[in-house]
Design a protein around this motif. Structure first.
Motif, PDB file in Angstrom:
ATOM      1  N   PRO A  80       0.818  -1.206   0.000  1.00 16.42           N
ATOM      2  CA  PRO A  80       0.000   0.000   0.000  1.00 16.42           C
ATOM      3  C   PRO A  80       0.857   1.265   0.000  1.00 16.42           C
ATOM      4  O   PRO A  80       2.061   1.209   0.260  1.00 16.42           O
ATOM      5  N   ALA A  81       0.201   2.358  -0.271  1.00 17.28           N
ATOM      6  CA  ALA A  81       0.883   3.654  -0.311  1.00 17.28           C
ATOM      7  C   ALA A  81       1.393   4.035   1.076  1.00 17.28           C
ATOM      8  O   ALA A  81       0.871   3.583   2.093  1.00 17.28           O
ATOM      9  N   VAL A  82       2.424   4.867   1.090  1.00 15.43           N
ATOM     10  CA  VAL A  82       2.930   5.469   2.322  1.00 15.43           C
ATOM     11  C   VAL A  82       2.528   6.938   2.261  1.00 15.43           C
ATOM     12  O   VAL A  82       2.951   7.662   1.357  1.00 15.43           O
ATOM     13  N   LYS A  83       1.700   7.378   3.213  1.00 14.12           N
ATOM     14  CA  LYS A  83       1.221   8.755   3.202  1.00 14.12           C
ATOM     15  C   LYS A  83       2.173   9.636   4.011  1.00 14.12           C
ATOM     16  O   LYS A  83       2.479   9.334   5.160  1.00 14.12           O
ATOM     17  N   VAL A  84       2.642  10.713   3.367  1.00 15.60           N
ATOM     18  CA  VAL A  84       3.612  11.609   3.996  1.00 15.60           C
ATOM     19  C   VAL A  84       3.124  13.054   3.944  1.00 15.60           C
ATOM     20  O   VAL A  84       2.337  13.423   3.075  1.00 15.60           O
ATOM     21  N   GLU A  85       3.603  13.835   4.893  1.00 13.12           N
ATOM     22  CA  GLU A  85       3.309  15.274   4.897  1.00 13.12           C
ATOM     23  C   GLU A  85       4.079  15.949   3.779  1.00 13.12           C
ATOM     24  O   GLU A  85       5.215  15.576   3.484  1.00 13.12           O
ATOM     25  N   THR A  86       3.448  16.964   3.195  1.00  8.12           N
ATOM     26  CA  THR A  86       4.092  17.679   2.097  1.00  8.12           C
ATOM     27  C   THR A  86       4.490  19.100   2.466  1.00  8.12           C
ATOM     28  O   THR A  86       5.197  19.745   1.707  1.00  8.12           O
ATOM     29  N   GLY A  87       4.018  19.578   3.594  1.00  7.61           N
ATOM     30  CA  GLY A  87       4.321  20.946   3.986  1.00  7.61           C
ATOM     31  C   GLY A  87       3.365  21.965   3.397  1.00  7.61           C
ATOM     32  O   GLY A  87       3.540  23.161   3.573  1.00  7.61           O
ATOM     33  N   THR A  88       2.349  21.494   2.682  1.00  8.65           N
ATOM     34  CA  THR A  88       1.334  22.389   2.134  1.00  8.65           C
ATOM     35  C   THR A  88       0.058  22.228   2.939  1.00  8.65           C
ATOM     36  O   THR A  88       0.001  21.463   3.901  1.00  8.65           O
TER      37      THR A  88
END
Length: 81
Positions: free
Chosen positions: A8-16
């Motif tokens: 599955p996908a790894v969800k990460v913060e983007t800073g937006t």
């Protein structure tokens, strides 16, 4: 160039303003790792090595997912579900 998908996908913060980005391929994982280089620790190094090895055809994309998730957690960038 192949995308080298993993799931599955790894969800990460983007800073937006958005809550996060679902990383599903090795190239995008490498992009995020490079943007976190100043936060790089031992897990970052392992994830970067895994990305390189996958892009060189040495390991499958599925073997990049866990090290990338660990690096995101180490950098404080992992969005937990």
């Amino acid at each position: 160039m192949p995308m080298f998908w993993f799931s599955p996908a790894v969800k990460v913060e983007t800073g937006t303003a958005s809550r996060g980005y679902a990383v599903t391929n090795v190239q995008r994982a490498a992009d995020f790792l490079l943007s976190w280089k100043h936060l790089g620790g031992p897990k970052w190094k392992l994830a970067a090595q895994a990305c390189i090895r996958c892009l060189q055809g040495e390991i499958p994309p599925e073997d990049v997912r866990a090290p990338f998730e660990d690096a995101a957690r180490e950098a404080g960038k992992l969005v937990e579900y």
